[in-house]
Motif scaffolding. Structure first.
Motif, PDB file in Angstrom:
ATOM      1  N   SER A  25      37.856  47.335  36.431  1.00 57.56           N
ATOM      2  CA  SER A  25      39.125  46.822  35.930  1.00 57.56           C
ATOM      3  C   SER A  25      39.074  46.684  34.416  1.00 57.56           C
ATOM      4  O   SER A  25      38.006  46.509  33.820  1.00 57.56           O
ATOM      5  CB  SER A  25      39.415  45.452  36.562  1.00 57.56           C
ATOM      6  N   ARG A  27      40.256  44.148  33.127  1.00 52.24           N
ATOM      7  CA  ARG A  27      40.001  42.718  32.994  1.00 52.24           C
ATOM      8  C   ARG A  27      38.543  42.432  33.367  1.00 52.24           C
ATOM      9  O   ARG A  27      38.133  42.609  34.510  1.00 52.24           O
ATOM     10  CB  ARG A  27      40.941  41.916  33.896  1.00 52.24           C
ATOM     11  N   LYS A  29      37.072  39.761  33.831  1.00 55.80           N
ATOM     12  CA  LYS A  29      36.929  38.741  34.865  1.00 55.80           C
ATOM     13  C   LYS A  29      36.807  39.375  36.250  1.00 55.80           C
ATOM     14  O   LYS A  29      36.000  38.933  37.081  1.00 55.80           O
ATOM     15  CB  LYS A  29      38.122  37.784  34.835  1.00 55.80           C
ATOM     16  N   SER A  30      37.586  40.400  36.502  1.00 57.50           N
ATOM     17  CA  SER A  30      37.533  41.089  37.787  1.00 57.50           C
ATOM     18  C   SER A  30      36.191  41.788  37.982  1.00 57.50           C
ATOM     19  O   SER A  30      35.614  41.774  39.071  1.00 57.50           O
ATOM     20  CB  SER A  30      38.679  42.102  37.880  1.00 57.50           C
ATOM     21  N   GLN A  33      33.501  39.378  38.899  1.00 54.61           N
ATOM     22  CA  GLN A  33      33.537  38.968  40.299  1.00 54.61           C
ATOM     23  C   GLN A  33      32.712  39.911  41.167  1.00 54.61           C
ATOM     24  O   GLN A  33      32.025  39.460  42.095  1.00 54.61           O
ATOM     25  CB  GLN A  33      34.991  38.913  40.784  1.00 54.61           C
ATOM     26  N   GLY A 212      39.596  41.593  43.268  1.00 54.23           N
ATOM     27  CA  GLY A 212      39.431  40.885  42.008  1.00 54.23           C
ATOM     28  C   GLY A 212      40.740  40.399  41.438  1.00 54.23           C
ATOM     29  O   GLY A 212      41.835  40.778  41.874  1.00 54.23           O
ATOM     30  N   ASP A 213      40.621  39.549  40.440  1.00 54.08           N
ATOM     31  CA  ASP A 213      41.790  38.986  39.769  1.00 54.08           C
ATOM     32  C   ASP A 213      42.117  39.867  38.575  1.00 54.08           C
ATOM     33  O   ASP A 213      41.896  39.504  37.424  1.00 54.08           O
ATOM     34  CB  ASP A 213      41.489  37.550  39.326  1.00 54.08           C
ATOM     35  N   GLY A 214      42.677  41.048  38.878  1.00 52.13           N
ATOM     36  CA  GLY A 214      42.915  42.034  37.836  1.00 52.13           C
ATOM     37  C   GLY A 214      44.383  42.217  37.506  1.00 52.13           C
ATOM     38  O   GLY A 214      45.226  41.351  37.763  1.00 52.13           O
ATOM     39  N   THR A 217      46.895  42.089  40.499  1.00 57.81           N
ATOM     40  CA  THR A 217      47.090  40.729  41.008  1.00 57.81           C
ATOM     41  C   THR A 217      48.083  39.970  40.143  1.00 57.81           C
ATOM     42  O   THR A 217      48.953  39.253  40.651  1.00 57.81           O
ATOM     43  CB  THR A 217      45.744  39.986  41.047  1.00 57.81           C
TER      44      THR A 217
END
Length: 408
Positions: A25, A27, A29-30, A33, A212-214, A217
């Motif tokens: 991603s 991102r 953060k993703s 994860q 993931g929080d991408g 999302t």
């Protein structure tokens, strides 16, 4: 379902590692994860677990295989992919075949996360968390749920989203549970939300079915918030993605065990590469999928100067895929691929990656050799023809016309 108590002792697998493959991603953060899941799975299994990505993040799959090949002789690939679409069916198998050719390592390929009881339970908990935030109770209020997947050009993968939505509905007091998609296919999330407004539920719970929080999302959250603003008589809120919930480790552990014991099951009865599905007839045989996978991999080489693409591959000028499925193998394809590689090594000009391929859908006309990006397929190739393909086509970009079987 695997549990820590079921996990064999580490001494039984001291020469094995796991490669957990995520999509990647923009991102970070993703991506973190996925790395966190790899660390947690390593603790669960008691063997090394590394993370790798298809794109947009590091390390790439080939880099991860090269690293693991220096420390173990066996690698089991476990997928973070939720469903079996092109990445699972094409991109990762291609990377595995290339790794097998490049390294002296045994590689077992697992299946996608798929439909699993632990995931249904996890989605139920995600929905309950949104209900608490909205102050509603599915037992007394009309609560509708929209399960939103990414969307795929593979009908089998899209069908699994609907199956998962149905399993989430069964036995639970939701007013309704519907499947929707961010894009590629229908119904889109926006269409599903506007359709639900006609039923006037007390609340709409949107579950982004992503790991993931991408970027996708966040898009689901934005669309849900816009719907909530537009329809004041319906409370709507999007929940969290699957994330790093410990129940995913149960699924990964099961997929790992299936792969290493040769018991992987794929949905071949509804695979568009295996059977004629309405609207997907040209995909049967996997030829276009193989070329798409090669194009996808080669495209990374064009991203070196793009700031927001954090990884790239040094892609060769051409990819050569040799069918080594049973029929072509019986007709001599192993000798063809060996001679292609030898001729390529002897050449001063050849810039090509030569790999094995699964069935190209031309059984009986082989051995088959496909050259990409030219889209030239050679048929009935023997060991001597292989040298001509290198010296004429790969070295001088001149098609060996008498061997051409088809062009794409």
């Amino acid at each position: 379902m695997s549990t820590p108590d079921d996990t064999p002792s580490t001494t039984a697998f001291d020469d094995e590692a796991v490669l957990l493959v995520g999509h990647g991603s923009r991102r970070e953060k993703s991506n973190e994860q996925v790395r966190d899941l790899a660390a947690d799975l390593e603790s669960r299994l008691g063997i090394p677990v590394d993370a790798a990505f298809l794109e947009l993040a590091e390390p790439a799959i080939d880099e991860a295989f090269a690293e693991l090949a220096t420390i173990v002789s066996r690698v089991t690939v476990v997928h973070c992919s939720l469903f079996a679409a092109s990445h699972v069916k094409n991109d990762v198998p291609l990377a595995i075949e290339q790794a097998r050719a490049a390294h002296d390592v045994e590689i077992a390929n697992g299946s996608h996360l798929g439909i699993h009881p632990a995931i249904v339970d996890l989605l139920d908990d995600r929905a309950a968390a949104v209900e608490r935030e909205l102050g509603v109770d599915r037992g007394t209020d009309d609560v509708a749920v929209v399960l939103c997947g990414r969307g795929s050009s593979d009908p089998d993968a899209n069908g699994d989203v609907h199956k998962l939505a149905r399993l989430l509905y069964e036995g639970r007091a939701f007013d309704r549970v519907e499947a929707s998609f961010v894009g590629v296919t229908e119904p889109t999330l926006e269409e599903s939300l506007h359709g639900l407004s006609k039923h006037r539920p007390d609340a709409v719970v949107v579950l982004p079915y992503m790991l993931g929080d991408g970027v996708l999302t966040q898009r689901v959250r934005d669309w849900t918030a816009a719907f909530d603003d537009e329809y004041p008589y319906v409370d709507a809120l999007a929940g969290d993605p699957l994330g790093t919930d410990s129940r995913l480790l149960d699924v990964f552990a099961d997929r790992w065990q299936e792969a290493r014991t040769g018991s992987v099951e794929m949905s071949c009865d509804t695979c568009k590469y295996k059977v004629d599905l309405e609207g997907y007839e040209e995909d049967v045989g996997g030829a276009r999928a193989m070329l798409r996978a090669l194009a996808h991999q080669g495209a990374h080489a064009d991203r070196d100067d793009v700031d927001d693409e954090p990884h790239s591959h040094d892609g060769p000028a051409k990819h050569v895929a040799v069918c080594t499925n049973r029929t072509c193998a019986e007709m001599g394809s192993p000798a063809v691929i060996e001679r292609l590689r030898q001729a390529a090594r002897d050449s001063d000009h050849c810039d090509a990656r030569i790999t094995r391929s699964s069935c190209l859908g031309r059984c009986g006309d082989g051995p088959m050799v496909a050259v990409y990006p030219d889209g030239i397929w050679y048929g009935d190739v023997d060991r001597n023809d292989a040298e001509r393909i290198v010296t004429d086509h790969l070295d001088r970009d001149r098609i060996v016309s008498d061997l051409v079987d088809r062009t794409l």
